[in-house]
Design a protein around this motif. Sequence first.
Motif, PDB file in Angstrom:
ATOM      1  N   ARG A   6       0.860  -1.218  -0.018  1.00  0.00           N
ATOM      2  CA  ARG A   6       0.092   0.101   0.059  1.00  0.00           C
ATOM      3  C   ARG A   6       0.792   1.285  -0.049  1.00  0.00           C
ATOM      4  O   ARG A   6       2.091   1.054   0.499  1.00  0.00           O
ATOM      5  N   PHE A   7       0.494   2.330  -0.636  1.00  0.00           N
ATOM      6  CA  PHE A   7       1.058   3.797  -0.628  1.00  0.00           C
ATOM      7  C   PHE A   7       0.116   4.485   0.146  1.00  0.00           C
ATOM      8  O   PHE A   7      -0.790   4.940  -0.169  1.00  0.00           O
ATOM      9  N   VAL A   8       0.698   4.871   1.354  1.00  0.00           N
ATOM     10  CA  VAL A   8       0.103   5.617   2.333  1.00  0.00           C
ATOM     11  C   VAL A   8       0.242   7.129   2.082  1.00  0.00           C
ATOM     12  O   VAL A   8       1.489   7.516   2.086  1.00  0.00           O
ATOM     13  N   GLY A   9      -0.511   8.155   1.934  1.00  0.00           N
ATOM     14  CA  GLY A   9      -0.411   9.692   1.848  1.00  0.00           C
ATOM     15  C   GLY A   9      -1.140  10.268   3.064  1.00  0.00           C
ATOM     16  O   GLY A   9      -1.403   9.666   4.205  1.00  0.00           O
ATOM     17  N   ASN A  10      -1.182  11.436   2.985  1.00  0.00           N
ATOM     18  CA  ASN A  10      -1.778  12.222   4.067  1.00  0.00           C
ATOM     19  C   ASN A  10      -3.133  12.265   4.043  1.00  0.00           C
ATOM     20  O   ASN A  10      -3.983  11.961   5.317  1.00  0.00           O
ATOM     21  N   ASP A  11      -3.945  12.231   3.108  1.00  0.00           N
ATOM     22  CA  ASP A  11      -5.631  12.232   2.899  1.00  0.00           C
ATOM     23  C   ASP A  11      -6.053  10.716   2.601  1.00  0.00           C
ATOM     24  O   ASP A  11      -7.195  10.596   2.762  1.00  0.00           O
ATOM     25  N   PHE A  12      -5.141  10.005   1.751  1.00  0.00           N
ATOM     26  CA  PHE A  12      -6.022   8.708   1.369  1.00  0.00           C
ATOM     27  C   PHE A  12      -4.809   7.864   1.015  1.00  0.00           C
ATOM     28  O   PHE A  12      -3.581   8.132   1.138  1.00  0.00           O
ATOM     29  N   TYR A  13      -5.009   6.721   0.737  1.00  0.00           N
ATOM     30  CA  TYR A  13      -4.124   5.693   0.459  1.00  0.00           C
ATOM     31  C   TYR A  13      -4.488   4.867  -0.462  1.00  0.00           C
ATOM     32  O   TYR A  13      -5.771   4.695  -0.687  1.00  0.00           O
ATOM     33  N   PHE A  14      -3.429   4.132  -1.351  1.00  0.00           N
ATOM     34  CA  PHE A  14      -3.641   3.262  -2.457  1.00  0.00           C
ATOM     35  C   PHE A  14      -3.392   1.846  -1.780  1.00  0.00           C
ATOM     36  O   PHE A  14      -2.269   1.662  -1.307  1.00  0.00           O
ATOM     37  N   VAL A  15      -4.034   0.841  -2.096  1.00  0.00           N
ATOM     38  CA  VAL A  15      -3.826  -0.518  -1.987  1.00  0.00           C
ATOM     39  C   VAL A  15      -3.773  -1.335  -3.395  1.00  0.00           C
ATOM     40  O   VAL A  15      -4.641  -1.501  -3.979  1.00  0.00           O
ATOM     41  N   PHE A  16      -2.562  -2.248  -3.255  1.00  0.00           N
ATOM     42  CA  PHE A  16      -2.382  -2.929  -4.679  1.00  0.00           C
ATOM     43  C   PHE A  16      -2.653  -4.310  -4.017  1.00  0.00           C
ATOM     44  O   PHE A  16      -1.771  -4.892  -3.095  1.00  0.00           O
ATOM     45  N   ASN A  17      -3.707  -5.123  -4.652  1.00  0.00           N
ATOM     46  CA  ASN A  17      -3.870  -6.539  -4.356  1.00  0.00           C
ATOM     47  C   ASN A  17      -3.958  -7.135  -5.661  1.00  0.00           C
ATOM     48  O   ASN A  17      -3.889  -6.655  -6.754  1.00  0.00           O
ATOM     49  N   SER A  18      -4.425  -8.404  -5.775  1.00  0.00           N
ATOM     50  CA  SER A  18      -4.474  -9.505  -6.971  1.00  0.00           C
ATOM     51  C   SER A  18      -5.312  -8.677  -7.869  1.00  0.00           C
ATOM     52  O   SER A  18      -5.427  -8.984  -9.031  1.00  0.00           O
ATOM     53  N   TYR A  19      -6.340  -7.876  -7.217  1.00  0.00           N
ATOM     54  CA  TYR A  19      -7.583  -7.403  -8.167  1.00  0.00           C
ATOM     55  C   TYR A  19      -7.308  -6.051  -8.676  1.00  0.00           C
ATOM     56  O   TYR A  19      -8.091  -5.519  -9.546  1.00  0.00           O
ATOM     57  N   GLY A  20      -6.216  -5.368  -8.477  1.00  0.00           N
ATOM     58  CA  GLY A  20      -5.820  -3.980  -8.900  1.00  0.00           C
ATOM     59  C   GLY A  20      -5.438  -2.872  -8.070  1.00  0.00           C
ATOM     60  O   GLY A  20      -5.190  -3.569  -6.661  1.00  0.00           O
ATOM     61  N   ILE A  21      -5.688  -1.766  -8.108  1.00  0.00           N
ATOM     62  CA  ILE A  21      -5.228  -0.840  -7.092  1.00  0.00           C
ATOM     63  C   ILE A  21      -6.595   0.024  -6.778  1.00  0.00           C
ATOM     64  O   ILE A  21      -7.514   0.323  -7.515  1.00  0.00           O
ATOM     65  N   SER A  22      -6.801  -0.080  -5.470  1.00  0.00           N
ATOM     66  CA  SER A  22      -7.996   0.703  -4.978  1.00  0.00           C
ATOM     67  C   SER A  22      -7.670   1.906  -4.205  1.00  0.00           C
ATOM     68  O   SER A  22      -6.433   1.778  -3.277  1.00  0.00           O
ATOM     69  N   GLN A  23      -8.432   2.857  -4.129  1.00  0.00           N
ATOM     70  CA  GLN A  23      -8.186   4.098  -3.341  1.00  0.00           C
ATOM     71  C   GLN A  23      -9.112   4.171  -2.130  1.00  0.00           C
ATOM     72  O   GLN A  23     -10.232   4.211  -2.460  1.00  0.00           O
ATOM     73  N   TYR A  24      -8.429   4.672  -0.878  1.00  0.00           N
ATOM     74  CA  TYR A  24      -9.069   4.462   0.290  1.00  0.00           C
ATOM     75  C   TYR A  24      -8.803   6.061   1.034  1.00  0.00           C
ATOM     76  O   TYR A  24      -7.863   6.359   0.816  1.00  0.00           O
ATOM     77  N   ALA A  25      -9.933   6.501   1.540  1.00  0.00           N
ATOM     78  CA  ALA A  25      -9.744   7.861   2.479  1.00  0.00           C
ATOM     79  C   ALA A  25      -9.217   7.371   3.687  1.00  0.00           C
ATOM     80  O   ALA A  25      -9.468   6.599   4.480  1.00  0.00           O
ATOM     81  N   ASN A  26      -8.210   8.114   4.282  1.00  0.00           N
ATOM     82  CA  ASN A  26      -7.569   8.128   5.597  1.00  0.00           C
ATOM     83  C   ASN A  26      -8.567   8.486   6.564  1.00  0.00           C
ATOM     84  O   ASN A  26      -8.268   7.912   7.883  1.00  0.00           O
TER      85      ASN A  26
END
Length: 181
Positions: A49-69
Amino acid sequence: DAVRNSLCARFSLSLYKIYIQTIQRIQTIYLAVSMILLSIVATGSEVFRFVGNDFYFVFNSYGISQYANSSTSGKAEVVNAYPFYISLIAIVLLLFVTLMAYKNLSRQLKLVRIVFFLYLLLTIALVVFSFIGENQFEGGPFKRELGLGYLLFVLGLPFVFLANISIKRDKGLIDSLNRLR
């Protein structure tokens, strides 16, 4: 009815012999462990996962998803879908075909070399993406966190390599016995 029972007993005995022949070789264990590890990764476990200040991106076998922090809105938004799931399933199927080719050692050796090469390429691509992936997204600096899927994916590669060594050793043993005859 007695003939049918006899045929069923013979069939189950022949299946048992095939099962014992396959399990007696250590490369079967190595290939099975690698298949299990890749199957766990294919179920959607988080690779990194790539964690930022406001949101983070998760990479799994299905692709990349964006979540809010923030805790108020935790909805997922799919950003990109990569064919990582397809390649995982293809490698698992190739490992299964390699496992079932136990009677022909030269074919099994060719298959395990192909699987090792593809697995190594996919591992290198995953490592490279984990390092350059921080710069692929907008929104500020990101920190990389490795997940369980990353560990399981990388852990399967040595087992394929050990299976390759074991198959080579078996083939060398059989060839030396054939020379003695």
